[in-house]
Design a protein around this motif. Structure first.
Motif, PDB file in Angstrom:
ATOM      1  N   THR A 141      58.150   3.946  65.452  1.00 54.27           N
ATOM      2  CA  THR A 141      57.385   4.102  66.595  1.00 54.27           C
ATOM      3  C   THR A 141      58.057   3.349  67.696  1.00 54.27           C
ATOM      4  N   HIS A 142      58.829   2.396  67.094  1.00 52.46           N
ATOM      5  CA  HIS A 142      59.771   1.316  68.424  1.00 52.46           C
ATOM      6  C   HIS A 142      60.537   0.806  67.515  1.00 52.46           C
ATOM      7  N   GLU A 143      61.322  -0.206  68.379  1.00 55.04           N
ATOM      8  CA  GLU A 143      62.564  -0.790  67.795  1.00 55.04           C
ATOM      9  C   GLU A 143      62.150  -2.131  67.630  1.00 55.04           C
ATOM     10  N   GLY A 145      61.294  -5.514  65.099  1.00 51.04           N
ATOM     11  CA  GLY A 145      61.917  -5.870  63.675  1.00 51.04           C
ATOM     12  C   GLY A 145      60.843  -5.190  62.674  1.00 51.04           C
ATOM     13  N   ASP A 146      59.437  -5.366  62.886  1.00 47.71           N
ATOM     14  CA  ASP A 146      58.367  -5.176  61.876  1.00 47.71           C
ATOM     15  C   ASP A 146      58.189  -3.588  61.686  1.00 47.71           C
ATOM     16  N   HIS A 147      58.890  -2.830  62.571  1.00 49.98           N
ATOM     17  CA  HIS A 147      58.836  -1.322  62.424  1.00 49.98           C
ATOM     18  C   HIS A 147      60.241  -0.705  62.034  1.00 49.98           C
ATOM     19  N   VAL A 148      61.362  -1.272  62.440  1.00 51.68           N
ATOM     20  CA  VAL A 148      62.403  -0.708  62.355  1.00 51.68           C
ATOM     21  C   VAL A 148      63.469  -1.575  61.166  1.00 51.68           C
ATOM     22  N   GLY A 237      51.292   3.413  67.058  1.00 51.47           N
ATOM     23  CA  GLY A 237      52.035   2.137  67.081  1.00 51.47           C
ATOM     24  C   GLY A 237      51.505   1.186  67.675  1.00 51.47           C
ATOM     25  N   ASP A 238      52.406   0.437  68.766  1.00 54.68           N
ATOM     26  CA  ASP A 238      51.849  -0.687  69.251  1.00 54.68           C
ATOM     27  C   ASP A 238      51.352  -0.775  70.801  1.00 54.68           C
ATOM     28  N   VAL A 239      50.932   0.292  71.036  1.00 52.33           N
ATOM     29  CA  VAL A 239      50.445   0.524  72.559  1.00 52.33           C
ATOM     30  C   VAL A 239      49.272  -0.563  72.633  1.00 52.33           C
TER      31      VAL A 239
END
Ligand SMILES: [Zn+2]
Length: 310
Positions: A141-143, A145-148, A237-239
Protein backbone atom coordinates in the motif's frame (compact mmCIF):
# COMPACT_ATOMS: atom_id res chain seq x y z
CA UNK A 1 2.53 5.01 -23.80
CA UNK A 2 3.12 1.36 -24.55
CA UNK A 3 1.74 -1.50 -22.54
CA UNK A 4 3.56 -4.67 -21.76
CA UNK A 5 1.90 -7.77 -20.45
CA UNK A 6 3.55 -9.85 -17.82
CA UNK A 7 2.22 -13.24 -16.98
CA UNK A 8 3.02 -13.69 -13.34
CA UNK A 9 0.56 -16.19 -12.09
CA UNK A 10 0.24 -19.90 -12.17
CA UNK A 11 -3.49 -19.32 -12.57
CA UNK A 12 -3.49 -16.49 -15.02
CA UNK A 13 -2.74 -13.41 -12.99
CA UNK A 14 -1.80 -11.09 -15.79
CA UNK A 15 -0.49 -7.62 -15.32
CA UNK A 16 -0.89 -4.75 -17.69
CA UNK A 17 1.85 -2.31 -16.78
CA UNK A 18 2.43 0.99 -18.51
CA UNK A 19 6.10 1.34 -19.29
CA UNK A 20 8.05 3.81 -17.23
CA UNK A 21 8.49 7.29 -18.49
CA UNK A 22 12.10 7.95 -19.34
CA UNK A 23 12.31 11.02 -17.15
CA UNK A 24 11.41 11.16 -13.51
CA UNK A 25 11.04 14.22 -11.37
CA UNK A 26 10.48 12.95 -7.85
CA UNK A 27 10.71 16.22 -6.02
CA UNK A 28 7.85 18.08 -7.70
CA UNK A 29 4.84 17.72 -5.40
CA UNK A 30 1.58 16.62 -6.96
CA UNK A 31 -1.37 18.94 -6.40
CA UNK A 32 -4.16 17.26 -4.45
CA UNK A 33 -6.99 16.25 -6.75
CA UNK A 34 -10.49 15.02 -5.95
CA UNK A 35 -11.40 11.62 -7.37
CA UNK A 36 -13.88 11.66 -10.26
CA UNK A 37 -17.52 11.16 -9.28
CA UNK A 38 -17.77 7.90 -11.24
CA UNK A 39 -14.58 6.39 -9.83
CA UNK A 40 -16.15 3.45 -8.02
CA UNK A 41 -18.12 2.46 -11.13
CA UNK A 42 -14.93 2.61 -13.19
CA UNK A 43 -12.99 0.54 -10.67
CA UNK A 44 -15.76 -2.07 -10.66
CA UNK A 45 -15.51 -2.30 -14.45
CA UNK A 46 -11.74 -2.53 -14.29
CA UNK A 47 -12.05 -5.42 -11.82
CA UNK A 48 -13.32 -7.49 -14.79
CA UNK A 49 -10.47 -6.48 -17.11
CA UNK A 50 -8.17 -9.36 -16.27
CA UNK A 51 -9.78 -12.68 -17.08
CA UNK A 52 -9.81 -15.45 -14.54
CA UNK A 53 -11.65 -16.70 -11.50
CA UNK A 54 -12.36 -14.08 -8.83
CA UNK A 55 -10.59 -14.34 -5.49
CA UNK A 56 -12.40 -16.33 -2.84
CA UNK A 57 -11.21 -14.78 0.43
CA UNK A 58 -9.14 -12.11 2.12
CA UNK A 59 -6.86 -13.06 4.99
CA UNK A 60 -4.66 -10.97 7.24
CA UNK A 61 -2.16 -11.37 10.04
CA UNK A 62 -0.98 -8.96 12.74
CA UNK A 63 2.80 -9.14 13.06
CA UNK A 64 3.14 -6.46 15.74
CA UNK A 65 1.19 -3.92 17.74
CA UNK A 66 1.81 -0.34 18.67
CA UNK A 67 0.12 1.47 21.50
CA UNK A 68 -0.57 5.15 21.00
CA UNK A 69 -2.87 7.60 22.76
CA UNK A 70 -5.94 8.16 20.59
CA UNK A 71 -4.99 11.84 20.22
CA UNK A 72 -2.04 10.70 18.04
CA UNK A 73 -4.27 8.54 15.81
CA UNK A 74 -7.26 10.87 15.44
CA UNK A 75 -7.59 14.60 15.82
CA UNK A 76 -9.29 14.26 19.22
CA UNK A 77 -8.24 15.22 22.75
CA UNK A 78 -8.23 11.70 24.13
CA UNK A 79 -5.45 10.02 26.10
CA UNK A 80 -7.10 6.57 25.93
CA UNK A 81 -4.61 4.02 24.51
CA UNK A 82 -5.29 2.87 20.96
CA UNK A 83 -3.84 -0.44 19.77
CA UNK A 84 -2.56 -0.23 16.21
CA UNK A 85 -2.27 -3.61 14.52
CA UNK A 86 0.70 -3.85 12.14
CA UNK A 87 -0.76 -6.08 9.46
CA UNK A 88 -0.23 -7.82 6.14
CA UNK A 89 -3.10 -8.95 3.88
CA UNK A 90 -3.47 -11.91 1.56
CA UNK A 91 -5.98 -12.25 -1.28
CA UNK A 92 -6.66 -15.94 -1.88
CA UNK A 93 -7.55 -17.47 -5.25
CA UNK A 94 -8.23 -21.09 -5.97
CA UNK A 95 -4.63 -22.29 -6.07
CA UNK A 96 -2.69 -19.05 -5.74
CA UNK A 97 -2.41 -15.89 -3.67
CA UNK A 98 -1.67 -12.20 -3.94
CA UNK A 99 -0.11 -10.38 -0.99
CA UNK A 100 -0.87 -6.81 0.02
CA UNK A 101 1.86 -5.49 2.32
CA UNK A 102 4.77 -7.42 3.64
CA UNK A 103 5.16 -7.25 7.42
CA UNK A 104 8.47 -6.31 8.98
CA UNK A 105 11.35 -7.78 10.94
CA UNK A 106 11.75 -7.01 14.61
CA UNK A 107 14.49 -4.40 14.13
CA UNK A 108 12.20 -2.27 11.97
CA UNK A 109 9.40 -2.70 14.49
CA UNK A 110 11.66 -1.56 17.33
CA UNK A 111 12.36 1.58 15.31
CA UNK A 112 8.67 2.52 15.64
CA UNK A 113 8.61 2.21 19.43
CA UNK A 114 8.18 5.44 21.30
CA UNK A 115 8.82 4.09 24.78
CA UNK A 116 8.51 0.64 26.29
CA UNK A 117 8.94 -2.34 23.93
CA UNK A 118 5.73 -3.15 22.07
CA UNK A 119 4.39 -6.60 21.10
CA UNK A 120 6.08 -8.33 18.17
CA UNK A 121 5.14 -11.79 16.91
CA UNK A 122 8.13 -13.33 15.08
CA UNK A 123 6.29 -16.53 14.18
CA UNK A 124 3.60 -14.50 12.42
CA UNK A 125 6.19 -12.51 10.48
CA UNK A 126 7.75 -15.83 9.47
CA UNK A 127 4.28 -16.81 8.20
CA UNK A 128 4.23 -13.59 6.16
CA UNK A 129 7.67 -14.34 4.73
CA UNK A 130 6.52 -17.81 3.63
CA UNK A 131 3.40 -16.28 2.09
CA UNK A 132 5.44 -13.63 0.26
CA UNK A 133 7.70 -16.29 -1.25
CA UNK A 134 4.70 -18.41 -2.31
CA UNK A 135 2.52 -15.59 -3.69
CA UNK A 136 2.04 -15.02 -7.42
CA UNK A 137 2.19 -11.30 -6.88
CA UNK A 138 2.94 -8.83 -4.07
CA UNK A 139 1.94 -5.18 -3.82
CA UNK A 140 2.44 -2.72 -0.97
CA UNK A 141 0.00 0.00 0.00
CA UNK A 142 2.92 2.33 0.65
CA UNK A 143 6.60 2.63 1.30
CA UNK A 144 6.67 2.84 5.11
CA UNK A 145 8.66 0.25 7.03
CA UNK A 146 5.71 -1.56 8.58
CA UNK A 147 4.29 -2.26 5.11
CA UNK A 148 7.35 -2.69 2.91
CA UNK A 149 10.19 -4.00 5.09
CA UNK A 150 9.25 -7.62 4.40
CA UNK A 151 10.11 -7.21 0.71
CA UNK A 152 13.25 -5.09 1.14
CA UNK A 153 14.78 -6.73 4.23
CA UNK A 154 14.55 -10.46 3.80
CA UNK A 155 16.92 -13.40 3.49
CA UNK A 156 14.96 -14.25 0.31
CA UNK A 157 14.76 -10.66 -0.95
CA UNK A 158 15.77 -11.31 -4.57
CA UNK A 159 13.28 -14.15 -4.97
CA UNK A 160 10.49 -12.10 -3.39
CA UNK A 161 11.42 -8.99 -5.40
CA UNK A 162 10.98 -10.91 -8.67
CA UNK A 163 7.20 -10.98 -8.11
CA UNK A 164 6.81 -7.72 -6.18
CA UNK A 165 5.24 -4.69 -7.86
CA UNK A 166 6.48 -1.35 -6.58
CA UNK A 167 5.24 1.90 -8.04
CA UNK A 168 7.70 4.40 -9.37
CA UNK A 169 6.78 6.78 -6.53
CA UNK A 170 7.41 4.05 -3.95
CA UNK A 171 10.82 3.31 -5.45
CA UNK A 172 11.69 6.99 -5.52
CA UNK A 173 10.92 7.35 -1.83
CA UNK A 174 12.74 4.15 -0.93
CA UNK A 175 15.87 5.19 -2.84
CA UNK A 176 15.92 8.95 -2.24
CA UNK A 177 14.09 9.62 1.04
CA UNK A 178 13.24 6.40 2.89
CA UNK A 179 11.36 6.56 6.19
CA UNK A 180 14.46 5.03 7.82
CA UNK A 181 17.90 3.99 6.52
CA UNK A 182 16.97 0.37 7.30
CA UNK A 183 14.56 0.22 4.35
CA UNK A 184 16.60 2.14 1.80
CA UNK A 185 16.88 0.66 -1.69
CA UNK A 186 19.82 1.37 -3.95
CA UNK A 187 19.31 1.79 -7.71
CA UNK A 188 20.83 -1.69 -8.04
CA UNK A 189 18.52 -3.43 -5.55
CA UNK A 190 15.52 -1.46 -6.86
CA UNK A 191 16.11 -3.05 -10.27
CA UNK A 192 15.16 -6.45 -8.81
CA UNK A 193 11.49 -5.36 -8.44
CA UNK A 194 8.78 -4.93 -11.06
CA UNK A 195 8.43 -1.17 -11.17
CA UNK A 196 5.16 0.22 -12.51
CA UNK A 197 3.38 3.50 -12.87
CA UNK A 198 -0.23 4.33 -13.64
CA UNK A 199 -2.40 7.41 -13.62
CA UNK A 200 -5.41 6.68 -11.40
CA UNK A 201 -6.19 2.97 -11.16
CA UNK A 202 -4.75 -0.24 -12.52
CA UNK A 203 -6.24 -3.75 -12.57
CA UNK A 204 -3.54 -6.25 -11.58
CA UNK A 205 -5.39 -9.52 -11.20
CA UNK A 206 -8.94 -10.86 -11.53
CA UNK A 207 -11.12 -8.81 -9.17
CA UNK A 208 -8.21 -6.67 -7.92
CA UNK A 209 -7.55 -3.03 -8.83
CA UNK A 210 -4.93 -0.63 -7.48
CA UNK A 211 -6.10 2.93 -6.78
CA UNK A 212 -3.53 5.68 -6.59
CA UNK A 213 -3.79 7.67 -3.35
CA UNK A 214 -0.69 9.83 -2.77
CA UNK A 215 -0.92 11.79 0.46
CA UNK A 216 0.17 9.71 3.47
CA UNK A 217 3.25 9.00 1.35
CA UNK A 218 3.99 9.89 -2.29
CA UNK A 219 3.58 6.22 -3.28
CA UNK A 220 0.46 5.42 -1.29
CA UNK A 221 -2.23 3.36 -3.02
CA UNK A 222 -5.38 1.50 -2.05
CA UNK A 223 -6.40 -1.98 -3.20
CA UNK A 224 -9.94 -2.78 -4.34
CA UNK A 225 -10.94 -6.44 -4.09
CA UNK A 226 -14.15 -8.06 -5.35
CA UNK A 227 -14.57 -11.62 -4.14
CA UNK A 228 -16.36 -14.42 -5.96
CA UNK A 229 -19.39 -13.94 -3.67
CA UNK A 230 -19.53 -10.26 -4.81
CA UNK A 231 -18.25 -8.87 -1.48
CA UNK A 232 -16.31 -5.69 -2.21
CA UNK A 233 -13.44 -4.56 0.00
CA UNK A 234 -11.10 -1.63 -0.29
CA UNK A 235 -7.84 -2.07 1.58
CA UNK A 236 -7.33 1.61 2.35
CA UNK A 237 -3.82 1.38 3.77
CA UNK A 238 -2.97 4.36 5.95
CA UNK A 239 -5.27 7.04 4.52
CA UNK A 240 -6.48 6.94 8.11
CA UNK A 241 -5.27 4.64 10.88
CA UNK A 242 -8.81 4.03 12.14
CA UNK A 243 -12.12 3.52 10.33
CA UNK A 244 -13.49 6.22 12.62
CA UNK A 245 -11.27 8.70 10.82
CA UNK A 246 -13.05 7.94 7.54
CA UNK A 247 -16.61 7.72 8.85
CA UNK A 248 -16.15 10.86 10.95
CA UNK A 249 -13.99 12.54 8.27
CA UNK A 250 -11.30 13.18 10.88
CA UNK A 251 -7.71 12.78 9.83
CA UNK A 252 -4.62 12.46 11.95
CA UNK A 253 -3.80 15.52 14.05
CA UNK A 254 -1.62 18.15 12.42
CA UNK A 255 1.36 17.28 14.64
CA UNK A 256 1.26 13.65 13.46
CA UNK A 257 0.92 14.75 9.81
CA UNK A 258 3.89 17.09 10.17
CA UNK A 259 6.00 14.29 11.61
CA UNK A 260 5.06 12.02 8.68
CA UNK A 261 5.28 14.94 6.23
CA UNK A 262 1.98 13.96 4.64
CA UNK A 263 -0.32 15.96 2.36
CA UNK A 264 -3.42 16.77 4.42
CA UNK A 265 -5.26 18.32 1.51
CA UNK A 266 -4.91 15.13 -0.52
CA UNK A 267 -5.89 13.01 2.48
CA UNK A 268 -9.02 15.10 3.07
CA UNK A 269 -10.16 14.46 -0.51
CA UNK A 270 -9.49 10.73 -0.18
CA UNK A 271 -11.32 10.57 3.15
CA UNK A 272 -14.33 12.35 1.63
CA UNK A 273 -14.49 9.86 -1.23
CA UNK A 274 -14.12 6.88 1.10
CA UNK A 275 -16.81 8.20 3.45
CA UNK A 276 -19.20 8.79 0.54
CA UNK A 277 -18.48 5.33 -0.84
CA UNK A 278 -19.30 3.77 2.53
CA UNK A 279 -22.49 5.83 2.78
CA UNK A 280 -23.73 5.06 -0.73
CA UNK A 281 -22.56 1.50 -1.44
CA UNK A 282 -21.76 -1.82 0.24
CA UNK A 283 -18.02 -1.23 -0.12
CA UNK A 284 -16.18 -2.38 3.00
CA UNK A 285 -13.25 -0.05 3.66
CA UNK A 286 -10.46 -1.71 5.62
CA UNK A 287 -7.73 0.49 7.14
CA UNK A 288 -4.47 -1.39 7.71
CA UNK A 289 -4.09 -0.68 11.39
CA UNK A 290 -7.61 -0.63 12.90
CA UNK A 291 -7.37 -3.62 15.23
CA UNK A 292 -10.92 -3.19 16.54
CA UNK A 293 -12.55 -3.07 13.10
CA UNK A 294 -10.39 -5.93 11.80
CA UNK A 295 -11.63 -8.08 14.69
CA UNK A 296 -15.22 -7.08 13.90
CA UNK A 297 -14.78 -8.05 10.23
CA UNK A 298 -13.41 -11.43 11.34
CA UNK A 299 -16.47 -11.95 13.58
CA UNK A 300 -18.74 -11.05 10.67
CA UNK A 301 -16.92 -13.57 8.44
CA UNK A 302 -15.82 -10.90 5.96
CA UNK A 303 -12.07 -11.48 6.37
CA UNK A 304 -10.05 -14.25 7.98
CA UNK A 305 -7.28 -14.06 10.53
CA UNK A 306 -4.19 -16.08 9.60
CA UNK A 307 -2.69 -16.62 6.15
CA UNK A 308 -3.23 -19.66 3.95
CA UNK A 309 -0.56 -21.72 2.29
CA UNK A 310 -1.04 -22.43 -1.39
ZN1 LIG B 1 1.29 1.89 8.46
Amino acid sequence: MTTRYLSLGVLGIVLAAPSLAAETDPLVPQAARAYPADLLARIREAADDIPGLAPTAVHFVTVAESRRPRRVVLDVADETPYVQARTAFQIAYDGTTLMVDAGMDEAVHRGFSTGAPEPYFPERNAEVQRALAAASLIVVTHEHGDHVAGVVRSAQRAEIASHTLLTRAQVETLTLAPQSPAIRLTPETAADYIVIDYSLFLPIAPGVVLLKAPGHTPGHQMVYVRLSDATELLLSGDVTWALEGIVGRTQRPTTTSERIREDREALALQIDWLAESIETSDLIVVPSHDSVYLAELVRRGVINEGLVED
